[in-house]
Design a protein around this motif. Structure first.
Motif, PDB file in Angstrom:
ATOM      1  N   SER A 232      -7.959  27.762  13.953  1.00  0.00           N
ATOM      2  CA  SER A 232      -6.835  28.300  14.720  1.00  0.00           C
ATOM      3  C   SER A 232      -6.680  27.573  16.047  1.00  0.00           C
ATOM      4  CB  SER A 232      -7.036  29.794  14.985  1.00  0.00           C
ATOM      5  OG  SER A 232      -7.111  30.496  13.780  1.00  0.00           O
ATOM      6  N   LEU A 233      -7.799  27.258  16.667  1.00  0.00           N
ATOM      7  CA  LEU A 233      -7.751  26.541  17.937  1.00  0.00           C
ATOM      8  C   LEU A 233      -7.155  25.145  17.761  1.00  0.00           C
ATOM      9  CD1 LEU A 233      -8.519  26.799  20.938  1.00  0.00           C
ATOM     10  CD2 LEU A 233     -10.700  25.732  20.364  1.00  0.00           C
ATOM     11  N   VAL A 234      -7.567  24.444  16.725  1.00  0.00           N
ATOM     12  CA  VAL A 234      -7.017  23.107  16.454  1.00  0.00           C
ATOM     13  C   VAL A 234      -5.520  23.210  16.163  1.00  0.00           C
ATOM     14  CG1 VAL A 234      -7.047  21.203  14.791  1.00  0.00           C
ATOM     15  CG2 VAL A 234      -9.194  22.081  15.711  1.00  0.00           C
ATOM     16  N   ALA A 235      -5.113  24.204  15.361  1.00  0.00           N
ATOM     17  CA  ALA A 235      -3.697  24.374  15.045  1.00  0.00           C
ATOM     18  C   ALA A 235      -2.890  24.670  16.308  1.00  0.00           C
ATOM     19  CB  ALA A 235      -3.521  25.493  14.022  1.00  0.00           C
ATOM     20  N   LEU A 236      -3.447  25.464  17.195  1.00  0.00           N
ATOM     21  CA  LEU A 236      -2.766  25.783  18.449  1.00  0.00           C
ATOM     22  C   LEU A 236      -2.592  24.539  19.320  1.00  0.00           C
ATOM     23  CD1 LEU A 236      -1.622  28.005  20.299  1.00  0.00           C
ATOM     24  CD2 LEU A 236      -3.914  28.219  21.270  1.00  0.00           C
ATOM     25  N   VAL A 237      -3.603  23.700  19.386  1.00  0.00           N
ATOM     26  CA  VAL A 237      -3.517  22.467  20.176  1.00  0.00           C
ATOM     27  C   VAL A 237      -2.469  21.521  19.575  1.00  0.00           C
ATOM     28  CG1 VAL A 237      -4.780  20.377  20.850  1.00  0.00           C
ATOM     29  CG2 VAL A 237      -5.834  22.632  21.134  1.00  0.00           C
ATOM     30  N   VAL A 238      -2.476  21.382  18.252  1.00  0.00           N
ATOM     31  CA  VAL A 238      -1.491  20.513  17.594  1.00  0.00           C
ATOM     32  C   VAL A 238      -0.082  21.024  17.852  1.00  0.00           C
ATOM     33  CG1 VAL A 238      -0.628  19.768  15.331  1.00  0.00           C
ATOM     34  CG2 VAL A 238      -3.068  19.650  15.841  1.00  0.00           C
ATOM     35  N   TRP A 239       0.114  22.332  17.739  1.00  0.00           N
ATOM     36  CA  TRP A 239       1.435  22.924  17.990  1.00  0.00           C
ATOM     37  C   TRP A 239       1.873  22.687  19.438  1.00  0.00           C
ATOM     38  CZ3 TRP A 239       2.766  26.985  21.311  1.00  0.00           C
ATOM     39  CH2 TRP A 239       4.066  27.433  21.196  1.00  0.00           C
ATOM     40  N   ALA A 240       0.940  22.861  20.396  1.00  0.00           N
ATOM     41  CA  ALA A 240       1.272  22.680  21.813  1.00  0.00           C
ATOM     42  C   ALA A 240       1.649  21.230  22.109  1.00  0.00           C
ATOM     43  CB  ALA A 240       0.096  23.117  22.684  1.00  0.00           C
ATOM     44  N   VAL A 241       0.933  20.285  21.529  1.00  0.00           N
ATOM     45  CA  VAL A 241       1.248  18.863  21.732  1.00  0.00           C
ATOM     46  C   VAL A 241       2.608  18.546  21.125  1.00  0.00           C
ATOM     47  CG1 VAL A 241       0.570  16.516  21.077  1.00  0.00           C
ATOM     48  CG2 VAL A 241      -1.145  18.124  21.937  1.00  0.00           C
ATOM     49  N   HIS A 242       2.882  19.102  19.959  1.00  0.00           N
ATOM     50  CA  HIS A 242       4.176  18.873  19.310  1.00  0.00           C
ATOM     51  C   HIS A 242       5.316  19.412  20.167  1.00  0.00           C
ATOM     52  CE1 HIS A 242       7.024  18.366  16.054  1.00  0.00           C
ATOM     53  NE2 HIS A 242       7.394  19.635  16.186  1.00  0.00           N
ATOM     54  N   LYS A 243       5.151  20.612  20.718  1.00  0.00           N
ATOM     55  CA  LYS A 243       6.178  21.196  21.575  1.00  0.00           C
ATOM     56  C   LYS A 243       6.329  20.400  22.868  1.00  0.00           C
ATOM     57  CE  LYS A 243       8.153  24.897  20.372  1.00  0.00           C
ATOM     58  NZ  LYS A 243       9.502  24.892  19.881  1.00  0.00           N
ATOM     59  N   ALA A 244       5.216  19.939  23.434  1.00  0.00           N
ATOM     60  CA  ALA A 244       5.272  19.180  24.678  1.00  0.00           C
ATOM     61  C   ALA A 244       5.973  17.834  24.474  1.00  0.00           C
ATOM     62  CB  ALA A 244       3.863  18.957  25.231  1.00  0.00           C
ATOM     63  N   ALA A 245       5.880  17.300  23.266  1.00  0.00           N
ATOM     64  CA  ALA A 245       6.532  16.026  22.962  1.00  0.00           C
ATOM     65  C   ALA A 245       8.012  16.211  22.659  1.00  0.00           C
ATOM     66  CB  ALA A 245       5.827  15.353  21.782  1.00  0.00           C
ATOM     67  N   GLY A 246       8.513  17.397  22.769  1.00  0.00           N
ATOM     68  CA  GLY A 246       9.937  17.635  22.549  1.00  0.00           C
ATOM     69  C   GLY A 246      10.245  18.131  21.156  1.00  0.00           C
ATOM     70  N   GLY A 247       9.245  18.359  20.355  1.00  0.00           N
ATOM     71  CA  GLY A 247       9.469  18.879  19.013  1.00  0.00           C
ATOM     72  C   GLY A 247      10.210  17.920  18.106  1.00  0.00           C
ATOM     73  N   ARG A 248      10.089  16.633  18.383  1.00  0.00           N
ATOM     74  CA  ARG A 248      10.790  15.649  17.569  1.00  0.00           C
ATOM     75  C   ARG A 248      10.169  15.565  16.182  1.00  0.00           C
ATOM     76  NH1 ARG A 248       9.465  11.217  20.889  1.00  0.00           N
ATOM     77  NH2 ARG A 248       8.987  12.521  22.656  1.00  0.00           N
ATOM     78  N   THR A 249      11.013  15.321  15.198  1.00  0.00           N
ATOM     79  CA  THR A 249      10.546  15.142  13.832  1.00  0.00           C
ATOM     80  C   THR A 249      10.841  13.717  13.403  1.00  0.00           C
ATOM     81  OG1 THR A 249      12.661  15.902  12.957  1.00  0.00           O
ATOM     82  CG2 THR A 249      10.934  17.565  13.249  1.00  0.00           C
ATOM     83  N   ALA A 250      10.362  13.353  12.246  1.00  0.00           N
ATOM     84  CA  ALA A 250      10.609  12.017  11.717  1.00  0.00           C
ATOM     85  C   ALA A 250      12.108  11.852  11.465  1.00  0.00           C
ATOM     86  CB  ALA A 250       9.826  11.806  10.430  1.00  0.00           C
ATOM     87  N   PRO A 251      12.620  10.639  11.634  1.00  0.00           N
ATOM     88  CA  PRO A 251      14.056  10.442  11.396  1.00  0.00           C
ATOM     89  C   PRO A 251      14.401  10.715   9.937  1.00  0.00           C
ATOM     90  CG  PRO A 251      12.942   8.336  11.641  1.00  0.00           C
ATOM     91  CD  PRO A 251      11.940   9.407  11.971  1.00  0.00           C
ATOM     92  N   SER A 252      15.519  11.355   9.723  1.00  0.00           N
ATOM     93  CA  SER A 252      15.934  11.629   8.355  1.00  0.00           C
ATOM     94  C   SER A 252      16.896  10.534   7.900  1.00  0.00           C
ATOM     95  CB  SER A 252      16.608  12.996   8.266  1.00  0.00           C
ATOM     96  OG  SER A 252      17.744  13.011   9.101  1.00  0.00           O
ATOM     97  N   PHE A 253      16.826  10.222   6.643  1.00  0.00           N
ATOM     98  CA  PHE A 253      17.678   9.199   6.074  1.00  0.00           C
ATOM     99  C   PHE A 253      18.848   9.879   5.385  1.00  0.00           C
ATOM    100  CE2 PHE A 253      13.447   7.351   6.232  1.00  0.00           C
ATOM    101  CZ  PHE A 253      13.717   6.205   6.945  1.00  0.00           C
ATOM    102  N   PRO A 254      20.019   9.261   5.442  1.00  0.00           N
ATOM    103  CA  PRO A 254      21.175   9.883   4.800  1.00  0.00           C
ATOM    104  C   PRO A 254      20.970   9.974   3.285  1.00  0.00           C
ATOM    105  CG  PRO A 254      21.702   7.655   5.497  1.00  0.00           C
ATOM    106  CD  PRO A 254      20.340   7.978   6.035  1.00  0.00           C
ATOM    107  N   ALA A 255      21.602  10.941   2.699  1.00  0.00           N
ATOM    108  CA  ALA A 255      21.513  11.103   1.248  1.00  0.00           C
ATOM    109  C   ALA A 255      22.149   9.899   0.562  1.00  0.00           C
ATOM    110  CB  ALA A 255      22.220  12.377   0.823  1.00  0.00           C
TER     111      ALA A 255
END
Length: 78
Positions: free
Chosen positions: A23-46
């Motif tokens: 749970s602690l590791v998951a919380l740290v990963v979530w916090a880093v993801h949110k701090a980075a702006g919550g960006r996801t991988a670029p999506s490719f058009p269909a």
């Protein structure tokens, strides 16, 4: 003296420890993801259908209306 309770409690302690650290590791990963702006991988058009390519060619003026209709009829035949 312990009547077997210590051995069984050892497994529960292991489970709870893993649960806590996981749970602690998951919380740290979530916090880093949110701090980075919550960006996801670029999506490719269909992937485009052949009719979409045909419409683009017609819009660019590469083919006239007659040719567009003829090709469209060929594409939509079953």
């Amino acid at each position: 003296m312990w009547h077997g309770y210590y051995v069984g409690g050892g497994w529960w302690m292991l489970f709870l420890g893993l649960l806590f650290w996981g749970s602690l590791v998951a919380l740290v990963v979530w916090a880093v993801h949110k701090a980075a702006g919550g960006r996801t991988a670029p999506s490719f058009p269909a992937e485009k259908r052949p009719i979409d390519h045909l419409k683009e060619r017609y819009a660019r003026g590469e083919i006239d209306r007659e040719e567009f209709e003829r090709i469209k009829d060929d594409l939509t035949k079953e």
